[in-house]
Design a protein around this motif. Structure first.
Motif, short mmCIF file in Angstrom:
data_model
loop_
_atom_site.label_atom_id
_atom_site.label_comp_id
_atom_site.label_asym_id
_atom_site.label_seq_id
_atom_site.Cartn_x
_atom_site.Cartn_y
_atom_site.Cartn_z
N GLU A 1 0.84 -1.18 0.00
CA GLU A 1 0.00 0.00 0.00
C GLU A 1 0.88 1.24 0.00
O GLU A 1 1.80 1.36 0.82
CB GLU A 1 -0.91 0.02 1.23
CG GLU A 1 -1.96 -1.07 1.21
CD GLU A 1 -2.85 -1.05 2.43
OE1 GLU A 1 -3.95 -1.61 2.33
OE2 GLU A 1 -2.46 -0.48 3.48
N LEU A 2 0.60 2.14 -0.95
CA LEU A 2 1.32 3.40 -1.07
C LEU A 2 0.30 4.54 -1.02
O LEU A 2 -0.90 4.33 -1.22
CB LEU A 2 2.07 3.48 -2.40
CG LEU A 2 3.11 2.41 -2.71
CD1 LEU A 2 3.66 2.61 -4.11
CD2 LEU A 2 4.22 2.43 -1.67
N MET A 3 0.79 5.75 -0.82
CA MET A 3 -0.05 6.94 -0.87
C MET A 3 -0.77 6.97 -2.22
O MET A 3 -0.16 6.69 -3.27
CB MET A 3 0.85 8.17 -0.71
CG MET A 3 0.13 9.48 -0.71
SD MET A 3 1.30 10.86 -0.58
CE MET A 3 1.77 10.72 1.14
N GLY A 4 -2.07 7.28 -2.20
CA GLY A 4 -2.86 7.32 -3.42
C GLY A 4 -2.25 8.21 -4.48
O GLY A 4 -1.84 9.32 -4.20
N GLY A 5 -2.18 7.71 -5.71
CA GLY A 5 -1.64 8.45 -6.84
C GLY A 5 -0.15 8.29 -7.06
O GLY A 5 0.38 8.70 -8.09
N ARG A 6 0.53 7.68 -6.10
CA ARG A 6 1.99 7.57 -6.18
C ARG A 6 2.44 6.67 -7.33
O ARG A 6 3.43 6.96 -8.01
CB ARG A 6 2.54 7.06 -4.85
CG ARG A 6 4.00 7.24 -4.67
CD ARG A 6 4.36 8.71 -4.51
NE ARG A 6 5.78 8.78 -4.17
CZ ARG A 6 6.64 9.56 -4.81
NH1 ARG A 6 6.22 10.36 -5.76
NH2 ARG A 6 7.89 9.56 -4.48
N ALA A 7 1.72 5.56 -7.57
CA ALA A 7 2.12 4.65 -8.65
C ALA A 7 2.09 5.36 -10.00
O ALA A 7 3.04 5.27 -10.78
CB ALA A 7 1.21 3.42 -8.67
#
Length: 165
Positions: A142-148
């Motif tokens: 799980e990463l901060m939203g939009g990071r990918a």
């Protein structure tokens, strides 16, 4: 933040977990566990290698809690759910949700070989709608939203971390 419901995870563990370990392709040469217990993780994309320092969720309780209630996410932080399922065994289909999660996340489902199977981008905070992996996975990031999207991370990219830590 998002988490797997304990009951659903227990059902997955009962029905989906087999004997034996999950094989991962990783030398561990470019990763380490830091003094504060976080884990260095890299994602190799077509546009380069992206480094993260993530929290590790290895137990059933840690995976059920995940990043719930948290608002302190860092751009190069996150949480790795590994082994998944926490009891080990063969990869299983994962279903995460955003109940009690105030911030949007990118949920990255990782195959046993370390490649990204699916990215659920900018998940909806507080949603109880299941977000499926679409296929059996051995880890979830799980990463901060939009990071990918910001970094150009895509399905098929390789995720590595030291599995011995």
């Amino acid at each position: 933040m998002s988490f797997v419901a304990k009951a659903a995870l227990a059902a997955v563990l009962t029905l989906g977990a087999g004997a034996g370990g999950v094989a991962y392709m990783n030398s561990g040469a470019d990763t380490e566990v830091t003094k504060d217990g976080t884990l260095a993780l890299t994602i190799k994309s077509t546009n380069g290698t992206h480094a993260f320092t993530v929290e590790s969720a290895k137990t059933l309780d840690a995976q059920a809690r995940g990043l719930m209630f948290r608002t302190d996410l860092k751009p190069n932080g996150g949480m790795l759910f590994w082994p998944y399922p926490p009891a080990g065994g063969a990869p299983v289909v994962a279903n995460f949700w955003m109940k009690n999660t105030p911030s949007s996340l990118d949920i990255i489902y990782i195959r046993a070989d370390g490649t990204i199977a699916r990215i659920a981008e900018n998940t909806v905070p507080f949603s109880e709608t299941p977000i499926p992996s679409g296929e059996p996975v051995g880890a979830v990031l799980e990463l901060m939203g939009g990071r990918a999207a910001e970094l150009g991370i895509a399905e098929g990219d390789l995720v590595t971390w030291d599995k011995a830590k």
